[in-house]
Write an enzyme that holds these catalytic residues in place. Structure first.
Site, PDB file in Angstrom:
ATOM      1  N   ASP A 143      -4.675   0.683  -9.399  1.00 52.86           N
ATOM      2  CA  ASP A 143      -6.100   0.354  -9.486  1.00 52.86           C
ATOM      3  C   ASP A 143      -6.536   0.078 -10.925  1.00 52.86           C
ATOM      4  OD1 ASP A 143      -5.888   0.960  -6.831  1.00 52.86           O
ATOM      5  OD2 ASP A 143      -6.880   2.908  -6.981  1.00 52.86           O
ATOM      6  N   GLU A 167      -7.429  10.074 -15.018  1.00 55.41           N
ATOM      7  CA  GLU A 167      -7.723  10.410 -13.616  1.00 55.41           C
ATOM      8  C   GLU A 167      -6.785  11.512 -13.099  1.00 55.41           C
ATOM      9  OE1 GLU A 167      -9.116   7.357 -11.172  1.00 55.41           O
ATOM     10  OE2 GLU A 167      -8.874   8.516  -9.325  1.00 55.41           O
ATOM     11  N   GLY A 177     -17.071   5.026  -2.778  1.00 54.66           N
ATOM     12  CA  GLY A 177     -16.501   5.613  -1.561  1.00 54.66           C
ATOM     13  C   GLY A 177     -16.033   4.572  -0.563  1.00 54.66           C
ATOM     14  N   GLY A 225     -13.392   2.647  -1.014  1.00 57.80           N
ATOM     15  CA  GLY A 225     -11.973   2.351  -1.211  1.00 57.80           C
ATOM     16  C   GLY A 225     -11.755   1.091  -2.032  1.00 57.80           C
ATOM     17  N   LEU A 226     -12.750   0.735  -2.854  1.00 54.47           N
ATOM     18  CA  LEU A 226     -12.626  -0.477  -3.675  1.00 54.47           C
ATOM     19  C   LEU A 226     -12.431  -0.126  -5.151  1.00 54.47           C
ATOM     20  CD1 LEU A 226     -15.413  -2.591  -1.907  1.00 54.47           C
ATOM     21  CD2 LEU A 226     -12.940  -2.724  -1.559  1.00 54.47           C
ATOM     22  N   GLU A 282       0.832  -1.220   0.000  1.00 55.23           N
ATOM     23  CA  GLU A 282       0.000   0.000   0.000  1.00 55.23           C
ATOM     24  C   GLU A 282       0.859   1.259   0.000  1.00 55.23           C
ATOM     25  OE1 GLU A 282      -2.990   0.081  -1.226  1.00 55.23           O
ATOM     26  OE2 GLU A 282      -3.751  -1.214   0.364  1.00 55.23           O
ATOM     27  N   HIS A 283       0.441   2.214  -0.821  1.00 59.19           N
ATOM     28  CA  HIS A 283       1.177   3.474  -0.988  1.00 59.19           C
ATOM     29  C   HIS A 283       2.593   3.224  -1.493  1.00 59.19           C
ATOM     30  CE1 HIS A 283      -1.636   6.565   0.360  1.00 59.19           C
ATOM     31  NE2 HIS A 283      -2.122   5.639   1.168  1.00 59.19           N
ATOM     32  N   TYR A 310      -3.340  12.344   0.657  1.00 58.55           N
ATOM     33  CA  TYR A 310      -2.704  11.492  -0.362  1.00 58.55           C
ATOM     34  C   TYR A 310      -1.612  12.288  -1.093  1.00 58.55           C
ATOM     35  CZ  TYR A 310      -2.336   8.087  -4.178  1.00 58.55           C
ATOM     36  OH  TYR A 310      -1.875   7.160  -5.085  1.00 58.55           O
ATOM     37  N   SER A 325     -26.029   7.507 -16.238  1.00 61.92           N
ATOM     38  CA  SER A 325     -25.617   6.493 -15.272  1.00 61.92           C
ATOM     39  C   SER A 325     -26.811   6.088 -14.435  1.00 61.92           C
ATOM     40  CB  SER A 325     -24.528   7.060 -14.362  1.00 61.92           C
ATOM     41  OG  SER A 325     -24.437   6.269 -13.190  1.00 61.92           O
TER      42      SER A 325
END
Ligand code: GLA
Length: 378
Positions: free
Chosen positions: A165, A153, A115, A117-118, A30-31, A217, A64
């Site tokens: 991701d 992004e 929201g 985190g997936l 992670e990170h 972040y 959507s």
């Protein structure tokens, strides 16, 4: 009703095709993606669908099923970074970064919880990119699509994310995690069979979203860059634990902690891969615990809800647990024996209620297939 029929009702025409791309969990690492490190994510079984029809003009029509408004309309000549309602930017950004020259109609439907985190945003970007690549026969590889969706992004949406991701959403394989080297984007599939070994990987969505998410972040990324500058390296991937220790006294203590996390986390990814190869889930659990401690105390991207989810899981029998993703909210994962899932989940639920947190949600993390075509009709 299927997305195909919904599309027909909305646009009075059939889509050329329907694609799907999944969200992800990251087992460990992670990170470290933006530090050119190693990560070990897998695609989950919740996907975002994109039904798409090519037009003969420059119009872009977006809709959507998760958004109230009916159809958002713009045109290719109006595409500019950071414009359009929030939810449309992920789609417009991909049309922009792929350099699309034809108008399109797009309908989105998503199962990936937002929201949590997936990586619902990567799932959205990748389903759109995959659909455009197919419909227009662009011939882009999955890695190229990952790079272009990350660019969308970063530059169009304005979120400084790494490449993990998008890559896993495109490259995921059923029954496997992806050992991705974020320096050269090479990858290896690593078999992950929790079920066969009487285990489950529980996702605990804390339902917490702290304001620090974006600023925190970007700040961590900048701190890593500072350490890179201090040591005169290309990235933290090139820093060894012994080199870091040698210069510890000369380095600001916060920067030291950030670098310590990155250096040790990359080692933990290698250790986790060996543990998985030997079916040593006890060790894998310990590595998850160490990763969480490091993210909490050295990298400081956890929050009370994540710490509670992790601590209570550990205390009620999980082999290991940790926060995943960017942090400051979102989800944790817990590696749990099949028979203990109910116990762990209700203990976490109880502790959340006692602490006055929102009720957590639970999902099963099942290593699943990456982006794919669902339906093609011309
Ligand atoms: C977010 C970003 C990823 C990665 C993780 C932390 O999910 O989108 O690129 O940096 O945080 O590992």
């Amino acid at each position: 009703m299927s997305i195909f029929q919904d599309f027909q009702n909305l646009f009075n025409a059939s889509p050329n095709l329907v694609s799907a791309a999944p969200g992800r969990v990251n087992l460990i690492g992670e990170h470290v993606d933006y530090n050119q490190g190693l990560v070990l994510p897998f695609a989950i079984d919740s996907v975002t669908y994109c039904a798409l029809r090519l037009r003969d003009d420059e119009k872009i029509l977006l809709s959507s099923k998760q958004v109230e408004s009916k159809i958002y309309e713009t045109s290719l000549s109006n595409l500019a970074p950071k414009t359009g309602p929030d939810w449309t930017r992920y789609i417009l950004g991909v049309i922009w970064s792929l350099g699309i020259k034809r108008g399109v109609e797009i309908l989105i439907d998503s199962e990936v919880p937002q929201g949590a985190g997936l990586s619902s945003s990567a799932a959205l970007e990748c389903s759109v990119a995959f659909a455009l690549n197919e419909a227009l026969s662009l011939g882009l590889t999955r890695i190229e699509l990952a790079q272009l969706t990350q660019r969308a992004e970063n530059e169009f949406v304005g979120v400084p994310c790494g490449i993990m991701d998008q890559t896993i959403s495109l490259l995921g394989k059923i029954g496997h995690a992806l050992l991705l080297d974020c320096r050269d984007l090479t990858s290896k599939l690593i078999t992950v069979d929790f079920e066969e070994n009487g285990l489950r990987l529980l996702i605990i969505d804390t339902q917490a979203h702290h304001a620090l998410v974006d600023g925190g972040y970007a700040k961590r990324r900048a701190q890593c860059e500072e350490v890179v500058g201090f040591f005169g390296l290309i990235s933290l991937r090139d820093l060894s634990a012994s080199e870091l220790e040698k210069k510890k006294m000369l380095l600001d203590s916060t920067l030291y902690s950030r670098a310590l996390h990155v250096v040790t986390e990359i080692d933990r990814v290698n250790a986790a891969v060996s543990a998985l190869k030997r079916n040593d889930f006890k060790l894998l659990g310990e590595l998850l615990n160490q990763s969480h401690d490091s993210l909490r105390f050295q990298y400081q991207v956890s929050c009370p809800e994540l710490d509670c989810a992790v601590e209570i899981s550990q205390k009620s029998g999980a082999l290991g647990a940790r926060m995943i993703g960017g942090g400051f909210g979102g989800s944790a994962i817990a590696l749990v024996k099949d028979g203990d899932v109910g116990m762990v989940a209700s203990a976490v639920e109880r502790s959340f209620a006692e602490a006055g947190f929102k009720s957590p949600r639970f999902f099963d993390a099942i290593p699943s297939e990456g982006a794919r075509l669902i339906d093609r009709r011309y």
